[in-house]
Design a protein around this motif. Structure first.
Motif, mmCIF file in Angstrom:
data_model
loop_
_atom_site.group_PDB
_atom_site.id
_atom_site.type_symbol
_atom_site.label_atom_id
_atom_site.label_comp_id
_atom_site.label_asym_id
_atom_site.label_seq_id
_atom_site.Cartn_x
_atom_site.Cartn_y
_atom_site.Cartn_z
ATOM 1 N N ASN A 1 3.216 8.824 7.221
ATOM 2 C CA ASN A 1 2.495 7.723 7.176
ATOM 3 C C ASN A 1 0.840 8.433 7.091
ATOM 4 O O ASN A 1 0.784 9.209 8.329
ATOM 5 C CB ASN A 1 2.611 6.697 8.332
ATOM 6 C CG ASN A 1 3.892 5.957 8.132
ATOM 7 O OD1 ASN A 1 4.438 5.373 7.124
ATOM 8 N ND2 ASN A 1 4.574 5.931 9.278
ATOM 9 N N GLU B 1 -0.838 5.328 2.898
ATOM 10 C CA GLU B 1 -0.125 6.339 1.806
ATOM 11 C C GLU B 1 1.223 6.924 2.630
ATOM 12 O O GLU B 1 0.954 7.187 3.747
ATOM 13 C CB GLU B 1 -1.154 7.448 1.358
ATOM 14 C CG GLU B 1 -0.616 8.614 0.279
ATOM 15 C CD GLU B 1 -1.538 9.753 0.153
ATOM 16 O OE1 GLU B 1 -0.714 10.792 -0.381
ATOM 17 O OE2 GLU B 1 -2.698 9.727 0.545
ATOM 18 N N ARG B 2 2.126 6.986 1.787
ATOM 19 C CA ARG B 2 3.224 7.432 2.477
ATOM 20 C C ARG B 2 3.708 8.798 1.585
ATOM 21 O O ARG B 2 3.646 8.661 0.404
ATOM 22 C CB ARG B 2 4.491 6.451 2.165
ATOM 23 C CG ARG B 2 5.741 7.284 2.793
ATOM 24 C CD ARG B 2 5.865 6.980 4.166
ATOM 25 N NE ARG B 2 7.152 7.727 4.781
ATOM 26 C CZ ARG B 2 7.486 7.998 5.896
ATOM 27 N NH1 ARG B 2 6.817 7.442 6.860
ATOM 28 N NH2 ARG B 2 8.735 8.518 6.416
ATOM 29 N N SER B 3 3.529 10.069 2.352
ATOM 30 C CA SER B 3 3.679 11.209 1.692
ATOM 31 C C SER B 3 4.289 12.349 2.568
ATOM 32 O O SER B 3 4.022 12.363 3.731
ATOM 33 C CB SER B 3 2.129 11.853 1.089
ATOM 34 O OG SER B 3 2.279 13.135 0.599
ATOM 35 N N HIS B 4 5.280 12.893 1.746
ATOM 36 C CA HIS B 4 6.103 14.004 2.741
ATOM 37 C C HIS B 4 6.500 13.494 3.921
ATOM 38 O O HIS B 4 6.643 14.074 4.909
ATOM 39 C CB HIS B 4 5.309 15.321 2.727
ATOM 40 C CG HIS B 4 4.934 15.918 1.404
ATOM 41 N ND1 HIS B 4 3.895 15.819 0.761
ATOM 42 C CD2 HIS B 4 5.412 16.746 0.617
ATOM 43 C CE1 HIS B 4 3.587 16.172 -0.253
ATOM 44 N NE2 HIS B 4 4.805 17.030 -0.607
#
Lengths: 136, 109
Positions: free
Chosen positions: A126, A120-123
């Motif tokens: 990685n 997931e790529r979030s804020h």
């Protein structure tokens, strides 16, 4: 949930592994599986050092650990450039010795040894998740 | 990781034990380089007491095998067990290399 961080450097690898191995063993997972988790973890950490932080050379690797009744979840988090190891094609293991590429086996082992893998790529981070079932 | 190199007549026996990971792989690469430079023998790699191998270790092994192959020399692997055996299997190394159950068997081959 436990969370700890280390500098994204090769010297951190044994420290991160020791930390995770201790937590995984304490969750009741057997020694052979603990080694498999550690191998998968090395592949993830090396990808972060070599790819996600390849250009910036500075940053941290954080480990989150969750012990659930039926499984453990390990999240490896970095602030490098977007890099999804699950998007890297696996090598053709049918090729003969001279034609075989020397890289790419890390993701093969992650997929084989883990019961679940997520990216997931979030804020601007990685987040690579490894799921290990307690009952095989 | 511990590495031991022995000359056994027609072959050189390289025994590796412990953990072959991204940190220790460079050390094995150096040893393999010395074996490559050290004459025309075939090589046997004993993994009897190897408990851990990652893709960094597989990379060094594949590179060594390619260089030996290019020099018309051969490499075999002996006494794999547990996770190491499984990793050789999923990496397709069983169809790539000669693999022996024991070091004795490898030396006799």
């Amino acid at each position: 949930m436990k969370r700890e961080s280390w500098p994204a450097d090769l010297v951190s690898l044994p420290l991160i592994q020791e930390h995770v191995e201790t937590l995984v063993a304490a969750s009741g997972i057997g020694q052979k599986r603990v080694v498999q988790v550690s191998i998968a973890l090395e592949e993830v950490v090396m990808n972060i050092i070599n790819h996600a932080y390849a250009k910036t050379l500075k940053g941290n690797i954080s480990i989150e650990f969750e012990d659930h009744p039926r499984q453990v979840v390990i999240r490896i988090i970095d602030g490098g450039i977007p890099f999804d190891p699950l998007g890297v094609p696996e090598p053709d293991i049918g090729l003969d010795i001279m034609a075989r590429p020397i890289g790419g086996l890390g993701i093969v082992m992650i997929r084989k040894f883990m019961d679940g893998v997520t990216y997931e790529r979030s804020h601007d981070k990685n987040i690579l998740g490894l799921v290990i079932n307690k009952i095989e | 990781m511990e590495i031991k190199v022995e000359n056994r007549g027609e072959v050189v026996l390289i025994s590796i034990s412990g953990r072959l990971d991204a940190v220790t792989a460079a050390e094995l690469e150096t040893t393999f380089g010395e074996v490559l430079d050290g004459g025309g023998q075939n090589a046997i790699v004993s993994m009897e007491d190897l408990e851990y191998i990652s893709s960094a270790g597989l990379r060094v092994i594949l590179l060594f095998a390619k260089k030996l192959h290019a020099a018309q020399r051969q490499v075999g692997f002996a006494a794999l067990s547990g996770n190491v055996k499984e990793i050789f299997d999923i990496s397709g190394f069983y169809s790539l290399f000669k693999i022996y159950d024991t070091v004795e068997e490898a030396l006799a081959a």
